[in-house]
Scaffold this motif. Structure first.
Motif, mmCIF file in Angstrom:
data_model
loop_
_atom_site.group_PDB
_atom_site.id
_atom_site.type_symbol
_atom_site.label_atom_id
_atom_site.label_comp_id
_atom_site.label_asym_id
_atom_site.label_seq_id
_atom_site.Cartn_x
_atom_site.Cartn_y
_atom_site.Cartn_z
ATOM 1 N N LEU A 615 28.494 4.144 100.257
ATOM 2 C CA LEU A 615 28.092 5.375 99.573
ATOM 3 C C LEU A 615 28.840 6.576 100.136
ATOM 4 O O LEU A 615 29.296 7.452 99.387
ATOM 5 N N GLU A 616 28.987 6.620 101.465
ATOM 6 C CA GLU A 616 29.720 7.723 102.098
ATOM 7 C C GLU A 616 31.163 7.765 101.618
ATOM 8 O O GLU A 616 31.712 8.846 101.339
ATOM 9 N N ALA A 617 31.793 6.590 101.495
ATOM 10 C CA ALA A 617 33.184 6.527 101.045
ATOM 11 C C ALA A 617 33.309 6.963 99.587
ATOM 12 O O ALA A 617 34.264 7.668 99.216
ATOM 13 N N VAL A 618 32.351 6.545 98.751
ATOM 14 C CA VAL A 618 32.371 6.933 97.336
ATOM 15 C C VAL A 618 32.235 8.449 97.208
ATOM 16 O O VAL A 618 32.952 9.093 96.420
ATOM 17 N N GLU A 619 31.327 9.032 97.987
ATOM 18 C CA GLU A 619 31.140 10.490 97.937
ATOM 19 C C GLU A 619 32.402 11.216 98.396
ATOM 20 O O GLU A 619 32.768 12.258 97.838
ATOM 21 N N TYR A 620 33.068 10.686 99.399
ATOM 22 C CA TYR A 620 34.319 11.277 99.871
ATOM 23 C C TYR A 620 35.360 11.261 98.751
ATOM 24 O O TYR A 620 36.057 12.265 98.516
ATOM 25 N N CYS A 621 35.460 10.134 98.062
ATOM 26 C CA CYS A 621 36.411 10.023 96.946
ATOM 27 C C CYS A 621 36.090 11.027 95.850
ATOM 28 O O CYS A 621 36.987 11.676 95.278
ATOM 29 N N GLN A 622 34.809 11.164 95.538
ATOM 30 C CA GLN A 622 34.398 12.097 94.482
ATOM 31 C C GLN A 622 34.744 13.536 94.845
ATOM 32 O O GLN A 622 35.141 14.323 93.976
ATOM 33 N N GLN A 623 34.599 13.882 96.135
ATOM 34 C CA GLN A 623 34.965 15.231 96.575
ATOM 35 C C GLN A 623 36.451 15.504 96.389
ATOM 36 O O GLN A 623 36.866 16.646 96.178
ATOM 37 N N LEU A 624 37.244 14.420 96.454
ATOM 38 C CA LEU A 624 38.690 14.555 96.244
ATOM 39 C C LEU A 624 39.065 14.564 94.769
ATOM 40 O O LEU A 624 40.220 14.842 94.419
ATOM 41 N N GLY A 625 38.095 14.213 93.915
ATOM 42 C CA GLY A 625 38.382 14.099 92.494
ATOM 43 C C GLY A 625 38.740 12.696 92.059
ATOM 44 O O GLY A 625 39.229 12.479 90.946
ATOM 45 N N SER A 626 38.492 11.712 92.940
ATOM 46 C CA SER A 626 38.773 10.306 92.629
ATOM 47 C C SER A 626 37.508 9.615 92.136
ATOM 48 O O SER A 626 36.406 9.925 92.586
ATOM 49 N N GLN A 627 37.677 8.660 91.241
ATOM 50 C CA GLN A 627 36.553 7.891 90.710
ATOM 51 C C GLN A 627 36.467 6.507 91.353
ATOM 52 O O GLN A 627 35.750 5.632 90.877
#
Length: 706
Positions: A615-627
């Motif tokens: 979940l932490e990694a997914v949130e990090y990706c989302q902050q970068l604009g990655s899906q």
């Protein structure tokens, strides 16, 4: 046989138990305690006085050297002005505790949703029963009893019983392959192997024909699925020694000397072939007494400590903390479920409410990730409240020591948020938190400091019987691993211009030597008997130690630059929070490269890393604009946004490097995270660098192709 390991025939009332153990009468015990208190001013501990009166003083076996590589060898003890305490055996330590804590609960096992407890008197009696059964099976002096399985009361009975019977207690990691089990069992000349269940038994059945000293196998959990000669259930085993007299056992016990071997701890082989580190009685009893006091563990007459046992007992850290210190100070030990690291540990912690808890860095990281995940599911208001509380607490904890009076805002934040959060984790009564077995990342320490949880780091080796340096309430400075344990000594050898040298140990905790490995023993001990740690460190003016790298992990580039990989790896993980593991490559190479893995979800049934990002990694990706939601979405350069962020983070690390030779020139993301089951990590979650180099040889060679 009842769930706590005591059959109906062996369950005793206090009077019968006292008679069978031939303990001093309560009146005599009271007189002895009083006499001990009266003589405490003579610099001899009351418990030593009591042991001397009841059992007679221990005399060491003749010895002329500080080291030995023979199982039956003896060594000169390092008794000096810093360590004048009278040496005692494991049995003497246990007897003293029975005299003081006999009626207190000692071990707690959960069966059928109910915690079943036994007292120290019952604990001691069951260890004697196990010792008699080992003798009946033909356990020879200085041959081993190997124990293969998860932590349990039976593990403890087998361990202590093996020592009482004159054998060498030898743990085998539950994750070991049959081949690895064979190495330990053969090297230690195992007469008996105690296994947990059918799964562990199967490993031994594959190798038993090649173990010339093996006489019996005992299974302590579950029903025997097969019948064969010299294979016993736990119930059968505990009944074997009924015709062995107390006198026979006591003669074996009285022949034991503090400077003789009683425990073998095999190194996990992260950097070399596993070695059997020989620990004598004095190593065990002195360390259990003095190192634990450096960590502020309290004797039960002051306050009974309680802990949860779940880390591998084959490792010295858990064995000293759970088993031997538990006996020394009268602690109550709760045994976690075998699936503790698959998710049940928190539930056990909530039920046990321990006063002290130890974890390896990876365990603390997993708890941190779990807390972050829980916080992410909170409402916006609650999330803001937690963030505010953590920032207030972290700021004040960094500014002032733990024992100093805190501000009103700190108290409010702790009461509103952190006390409830600690209760959810099972830490509502916990006052001491320890981390050991490997260096812990500063981000993890800071996260818990924001929860008002002070992680006390212990630093030592298998060869130093556990901790040689300890952090604690009175010895805490970040990012140090504390000060030397009182009574021990240290020095830095070959100090360079920056004040960095190799840490060397001296003290009663320093091991005897490696079993049957004279050359390796002499590599570890210098000509004066100092133990070389292989770790580089610097020390400040107050005596706090700061580890900077490890000799065997040191990368020496083709240009001759000496580079410790750990600080660079930790820096990358800190600036790129999606990274789970980072391993620096470049020994004898023209430049440095790095293998990276991403944080992912773990399959709790197999403990294998999955392709799903955490979940932490997914949130990090989302902050970068990655899906991206999977590891495979990012590997092989598929997700340009995430890959660019990783490159930017590595560029920031390179910018702070002390030289161009320390720049990371290339990197790659591996398709799965490192794990114990995959072989990249050892049983205590340490990175097995030589293994990783072999496993990912093709990826590494690709870095250096023109």
């Amino acid at each position: 046989m009842s769930g706590n390991g005591i059959s109906e025939q062996t369950t005793c009332n206090k009077e019968k138990l006292q008679n069978s153990l031939e303990l001093p009468s309560p009146g005599l015990m009271t007189d002895l305690r009083k006499e001990g208190e009266d003589q405490a001013t003579n610099n001899e501990a009351p418990e030593t006085q009591c042991v001397n009166e009841v059992l007679g003083r221990s005399t060491s076996a003749p010895a002329h050297s500080l080291w030995s590589t023979e199982a039956s060898g003896s060594v000169r003890l390092r008794i000096d002005e810093l360590c004048p305490q009278e040496p005692i055996t494991v049995h003497q330590m246990f007897m003293t505790s029975v005299q003081k804590y006999g009626n207190l609960s000692a071990l707690a096992t959960k069966r059928n949703d109910k915690w079943e407890m036994i007292t120290f008197s019952e604990y001691y009696y069951l260890c004697r029963m196990a010792a008699k059964s080992f003798l009946k099976l033909g356990l020879e002096r200085f041959h081993s009893v190997a124990i293969l399985g998860f932590n349990s009361a039976e593990w403890f009975f087998s361990a202590v019983g093996a020592v009482f019977a004159g054998g060498l207690m030898t743990g085998i990691y539950a994750t070991n392959s049959p081949e690895a089990c064979y190495y330990v069992a053969r090297d230690s000349r195992a007469n008996v192997i105690v296994v947990e269940n059918q799964n562990q038994l199967d490993k031994i059945l594959q190798i038993k024909e090649n173990l010339p000293h093996l006489k019996a196998i005992v299974q302590y959990s579950g029903q025997l699925q097969i019948k064969m000669p010299n294979l016993y259930s736990w119930e059968e085993f505990m009944g074997l020694g009924v015709d062995i007299s107390d006198k026979t056992l006591d003669e074996v016990i009285s022949s034991q000397k503090p400077n003789q071997c009683c425990v073998l701890i095999y190194t996990s082989g992260t950097t070399d072939t596993p070695k059997g580190a020989m620990l004598n009685h004095d190593n065990i009893t002195w360390t259990a007494h003095h190192a634990s006091r450096a960590g502020d563990m309290q004797p039960a007459e002051v306050k009974q400590e309680s802990i949860v046992s779940y880390l591998p007992l084959s490792h010295i850290a858990a064995q000293i903390y759970d088993l031997w210190t538990g006996i020394q100070w009268g602690e109550l030990v709760y045994f976690a479920q075998p699936d503790a690291l698959k998710g049940s540990l928190i539930r056990t912690l909530r039920e046990a409410n321990p006063s002290s808890h130890m974890g390896v860095p990876r365990v603390w990281e997993k708890i941190m990730e779990k807390i972050k995940e829980e916080i992410s599911h909170c409402t916006y208001i609650k999330k803001k409240l937690v963030t505010w509380a953590m920032s207030i607490i972290l700021e004040e904890n960094q500014r002032s020591p733990k024992h100093e009076e805190k501000s009103f805002l700190f108290t409010l934040a702790d009461a509103l948020v952190m006390e409830k959060l600690c209760a959810e984790m099972g830490f509502s009564c916990c006052q001491k938190f320890f981390s050991g077995a490997a260096p812990i990342g500063s981000d993890t320490v800071m996260f818990f400091l924001g929860l008002n949880i002070w992680l006390y780091e212990a630093y030592g080796m298998t060869e130093s019987a556990g901790p040689h340096f300890m952090s604690g309430p009175k010895a805490y400075k970040l990012p140090s691993c504390g000060r030397v344990v009182p009574g021990c000594r240290c020095k830095l050898a070959n100090i360079d211009a920056d004040g960095v040298g190799e840490v060397c140990f001296w003290g009663r905790n320093v091991f005897m030597g490696y079993l049957n490995m004279e050359e390796k023993t002499m590599e570890s001990l210098d000509e004066d008997g100092w133990l070389r740690s292989g770790d580089f460190a610097k020390m400040d003016e107050e005596g706090f130690l700061y580890i900077t790298g490890r000799l065997k992990e040191l990368i020496i580039t083709a240009g001759g630059e000496n580079i410790p990989p750990l600080p660079i790896e930790e820096a990358v993980k800190k600036v790129v929070p999606i990274i789970s593991n980072a391993m620096l490559i470049g020994d004898r190479r023209k430049f440095l490269c790095m293998l990276l893995t991403l944080k992912c979800v773990i399959n709790l049934d197999t403990m294998e890393p999955t392709d799903d990002l955490s979940l932490e990694a997914v949130e990090y990706c989302q902050q970068l604009g990655s899906q991206a939601t999977n590891v495979s979405d990012i590997t092989d350069g598929r997700d340009k946004v995430v890959n660019q962020a990783i490159q930017a983070g590595i560029a920031r690390v390179n910018a702070k490097a002390t030289s161009n030779a320390q720049h990371i020139q290339k990197w790659t993301i591996l398709k799965k995270d490192f794990s114990v089951s995959g072989g990249e990590l050892g049983p205590t979650m340490k990175l097995r660098r030589p293994i990783v180099l072999n496993m990912y040889h093709s990826e590494i060679e690709a870095f250096y192709k023109e």
